[in-house]
Scaffold this motif. Structure first.
Motif, PDB file in Angstrom:
ATOM      1  N   MET A  73     -31.789  -5.938 -19.223  1.00 48.68           N
ATOM      2  CA  MET A  73     -32.129  -5.389 -20.545  1.00 48.68           C
ATOM      3  C   MET A  73     -31.330  -4.113 -20.828  1.00 48.68           C
ATOM      4  O   MET A  73     -30.803  -3.945 -21.929  1.00 48.68           O
ATOM      5  N   ARG A  74     -31.247  -3.227 -19.848  1.00 48.16           N
ATOM      6  CA  ARG A  74     -30.524  -1.967 -20.045  1.00 48.16           C
ATOM      7  C   ARG A  74     -29.042  -2.209 -20.295  1.00 48.16           C
ATOM      8  O   ARG A  74     -28.439  -1.584 -21.170  1.00 48.16           O
ATOM      9  N   LEU A  75     -28.445  -3.095 -19.506  1.00 48.86           N
ATOM     10  CA  LEU A  75     -27.016  -3.369 -19.674  1.00 48.86           C
ATOM     11  C   LEU A  75     -26.743  -4.037 -21.020  1.00 48.86           C
ATOM     12  O   LEU A  75     -25.791  -3.668 -21.711  1.00 48.86           O
ATOM     13  N   CYS A  76     -27.554  -5.009 -21.397  1.00 46.66           N
ATOM     14  CA  CYS A  76     -27.364  -5.678 -22.691  1.00 46.66           C
ATOM     15  C   CYS A  76     -27.472  -4.679 -23.835  1.00 46.66           C
ATOM     16  O   CYS A  76     -26.656  -4.692 -24.758  1.00 46.66           O
ATOM     17  N   SER A  77     -28.462  -3.823 -23.775  1.00 43.71           N
ATOM     18  CA  SER A  77     -28.643  -2.805 -24.812  1.00 43.71           C
ATOM     19  C   SER A  77     -27.446  -1.862 -24.859  1.00 43.71           C
ATOM     20  O   SER A  77     -26.921  -1.561 -25.927  1.00 43.71           O
ATOM     21  N   TYR A  78     -26.995  -1.420 -23.708  1.00 44.57           N
ATOM     22  CA  TYR A  78     -25.862  -0.488 -23.623  1.00 44.57           C
ATOM     23  C   TYR A  78     -24.574  -1.129 -24.154  1.00 44.57           C
ATOM     24  O   TYR A  78     -23.804  -0.485 -24.851  1.00 44.57           O
ATOM     25  N   GLY A  80     -24.424  -3.666 -26.234  1.00 42.07           N
ATOM     26  CA  GLY A  80     -24.588  -4.184 -27.587  1.00 42.07           C
ATOM     27  C   GLY A  80     -24.488  -5.702 -27.658  1.00 42.07           C
ATOM     28  O   GLY A  80     -24.006  -6.257 -28.644  1.00 42.07           O
ATOM     29  N   VAL A  81     -24.946  -6.375 -26.606  1.00 42.15           N
ATOM     30  CA  VAL A  81     -24.943  -7.845 -26.583  1.00 42.15           C
ATOM     31  C   VAL A  81     -26.371  -8.321 -26.337  1.00 42.15           C
ATOM     32  O   VAL A  81     -27.203  -7.576 -25.836  1.00 42.15           O
ATOM     33  N   SER A  82     -26.653  -9.565 -26.691  1.00 41.45           N
ATOM     34  CA  SER A  82     -28.001 -10.077 -26.493  1.00 41.45           C
ATOM     35  C   SER A  82     -28.137 -10.714 -25.105  1.00 41.45           C
ATOM     36  O   SER A  82     -27.173 -11.254 -24.548  1.00 41.45           O
ATOM     37  N   ALA A  83     -29.346 -10.645 -24.586  1.00 35.16           N
ATOM     38  CA  ALA A  83     -29.625 -11.300 -23.301  1.00 35.16           C
ATOM     39  C   ALA A  83     -29.469 -12.804 -23.436  1.00 35.16           C
ATOM     40  O   ALA A  83     -29.033 -13.476 -22.499  1.00 35.16           O
ATOM     41  N   ASP A  84     -29.791 -13.350 -24.606  1.00 36.72           N
ATOM     42  CA  ASP A  84     -29.580 -14.778 -24.845  1.00 36.72           C
ATOM     43  C   ASP A  84     -28.124 -15.162 -24.634  1.00 36.72           C
ATOM     44  O   ASP A  84     -27.817 -16.189 -24.030  1.00 36.72           O
ATOM     45  N   TRP A  85     -27.225 -14.353 -25.143  1.00 32.04           N
ATOM     46  CA  TRP A  85     -25.790 -14.617 -24.989  1.00 32.04           C
ATOM     47  C   TRP A  85     -25.394 -14.528 -23.526  1.00 32.04           C
ATOM     48  O   TRP A  85     -24.695 -15.401 -22.998  1.00 32.04           O
ATOM     49  N   VAL A  86     -25.837 -13.479 -22.847  1.00 28.76           N
ATOM     50  CA  VAL A  86     -25.483 -13.297 -21.434  1.00 28.76           C
ATOM     51  C   VAL A  86     -26.010 -14.461 -20.594  1.00 28.76           C
ATOM     52  O   VAL A  86     -25.302 -14.956 -19.715  1.00 28.76           O
ATOM     53  N   LEU A  87     -27.215 -14.927 -20.880  1.00 33.09           N
ATOM     54  CA  LEU A  87     -27.825 -15.992 -20.093  1.00 33.09           C
ATOM     55  C   LEU A  87     -27.374 -17.385 -20.515  1.00 33.09           C
ATOM     56  O   LEU A  87     -27.738 -18.376 -19.899  1.00 33.09           O
ATOM     57  N   GLY A  88     -26.573 -17.460 -21.579  1.00 34.29           N
ATOM     58  CA  GLY A  88     -26.018 -18.745 -21.998  1.00 34.29           C
ATOM     59  C   GLY A  88     -26.892 -19.553 -22.936  1.00 34.29           C
ATOM     60  O   GLY A  88     -26.680 -20.747 -23.119  1.00 34.29           O
TER      61      GLY A  88
END
Length: 90
Positions: A73-78, A80-88
């Motif tokens: 959550m912290r990295l995604c917020s920092y 500026g990307v969504s966790a949905d995108w990171v997790l595919g």
């Protein structure tokens, strides 16, 4: 094919999938960091308040070691990307 062999193949397939998913998450987080134009050292200072000499955790994550939910959550917020995108998922 024996039941034991089938289970062994299933476990190997699962391990392979988990490994590839971990790598994909790491690559997406690296892309997010690059989109945000940040160095690993900057992330460690800004997000975790750690001295610049300790960039190993970000490197580990980008190379496939899964972050915990809070760190994700912290990295995604920092970045500026969504966790949905990171997790595919998107």
């Amino acid at each position: 094919m024996a039941v034991c062999e089938a289970r062994s193949i299933k476990k190997e397939t699962q391990k392979s999938y988990e490994h590839e998913a971990s790598r994909m998450i790491g690559l997406k987080l690296k892309m997010g960091r690059l989109f945000a134009k940040r160095l690993q050292e900057q992330v460690m200072i800004d997000v975790f308040g750690v001295d610049t000499g300790q960039k190993n955790r970000i490197s580990e994550i980008e190379n496939g070691k899964l972050p915990n939910a809070f760190m994700l959550m912290r990295l995604c917020s920092y970045y500026g990307v969504s966790a949905d995108w990171v997790l595919g998922f998107s």
